[in-house]
Write an enzyme that holds these catalytic residues in place. Sequence first.
Site, short mmCIF file in Angstrom:
data_model
loop_
_atom_site.label_atom_id
_atom_site.label_comp_id
_atom_site.label_asym_id
_atom_site.label_seq_id
_atom_site.Cartn_x
_atom_site.Cartn_y
_atom_site.Cartn_z
N ASP A 1 -7.92 -5.44 0.31
CA ASP A 1 -8.45 -6.30 -0.75
C ASP A 1 -8.00 -7.75 -0.61
O ASP A 1 -8.47 -8.60 -1.36
CB ASP A 1 -8.01 -5.76 -2.13
N HIS B 1 0.86 -1.19 0.00
CA HIS B 1 0.00 0.00 0.00
C HIS B 1 0.89 1.23 0.00
O HIS B 1 1.95 1.22 0.63
CB HIS B 1 -0.90 0.00 1.25
#
Length: 431
Positions: free
Chosen positions: A365, A308
């Site tokens: 996710d 991320h």
Amino acid sequence: MRKRTVTIIDNQSGKSAEFPVRRGSYGAPVIEIGDLYKELGMFTLDPGYGVTGSCRSAITYLDGEHGVLLHRGYPIEQLAEKSTFLEVAYLLIHGELPNQAEMLTWDHAIKMHGMTHEHLNRFYSGYRYDAHPMSVLTGVVGAVASFYHDEMDIYDPQERLITARRIIGKMPNLVSKIYRYQSGLPFVYPDNSRDYVENFMSMMFSWPTEPFEINPVAVRALDLLLILHADHEQNASTSTVRLAGSAESNPFACVAAGIVTLWGKSHGGANEAVIHMLEEIGVPKNIPAFVERAKDKNDPFRLMGFGHRVYKNYDPRATIIRAACHNLLDEMNLNQPLFEIAMELEQLALEDDYFIERKLYPNVDFYSGLIYQALNIPKQMFTPMFALARSAGWIAQWMEMMGDEDFRIGRPRQLYVGAEKRDYVPLAERG
Ligand code: CMC
């Protein structure tokens, strides 16, 4: 005490200029460089916007080093445990949690905006039967703009609020129709006797000939996923919504622009890509080979659902989703071999120096697709589910921007590296 400033010195011209440093409620201070060009005749260059703040915002705070996520000051863990998606949407938009009367009014207002114009239904049949649902969603949300255009005053705060209610109210309807159309099932009207998530599930899954039985475990699991995806500061899709909105575009069209951006597998499309990856891995013995591929710089493959831009620690949403996935599979008595593969993959990656050095952890996710799968939502619908939830954040951010005293069109600059000025040569004279 002297106000903090940063001085930039140009060692070529000898000129220097001082810039104010601003502090928010939390987070790294920012250097306000709006006068940089005026003072030094320069722009900044920051591809990927790694250190560039694009706005002031009071909606969401992320601390990537410590894995913190707050919406309007409330930790995501508390919202996930105690709130509902509809309440979180209210919080994002209004800035405070509603009292009971406000919540009733909000719930009623969202329901009153749950219908869509009948003519909109024809848009679905214009798509190929196997069109990707994100393509359809882009089109139909963009098309909603045409039903609310000329009469909308985006500078009126009340109209902005009505727009927010419309978007949040209509998204379950718009998303569910994609699945219904592609499954050859008739569209289902919203049922205002049901709660937001229940209503969505009935529009998605009810059978025309049977009463629809709600599974409260599934409703709670889906509500949780919507809460966890509702907003996430100035990510790519939110920044797109803001940029589109800064040109005074129709807010439904701005949300459609956000949907396009979310689609990519570096962003919201990762939830679908994770399941493809887990299916491709197939059995636990193949996991090490995939981890090796992810580390190989000559192979474009990356571990989907890992890494991320902001979180350099566990994504707090991933922690919650992982536990929820465990509970859901237990409660529904489902045997999900992909969950076992996901957990083993996570463990192997987290012990690997490549992932440790780069601070790559599972993101939101990584496990969300497994929950969607357990709820019988097909893979291609995962990213539309993300869009449904993120619409609340997009519209809250759009409203904040439109009401900002600094509001003006977004217009980044560049470092031009192209050809120098040259003269046009007619086609016949070119060698
Ligand atoms: N697998 C293998 N290596 C990775 C991964 C990954 N998933 N993510 C980052 N890296 C490596 C990358 O190759 C780079 O290595 P090096 O320093 O040797 O060049 C280093 O880690 C830093 O990566 P980056 O590409 O500079 O990081 P970024 O902030 O530009 O990208 C990201 C962030 C999310 C696009 C990226 O981590 C990624 O592609 N992850 C997989 C896709 C994914 O899960 N996306 C969902 C993001 S969270 C939800 C959302 O935004 O919607």
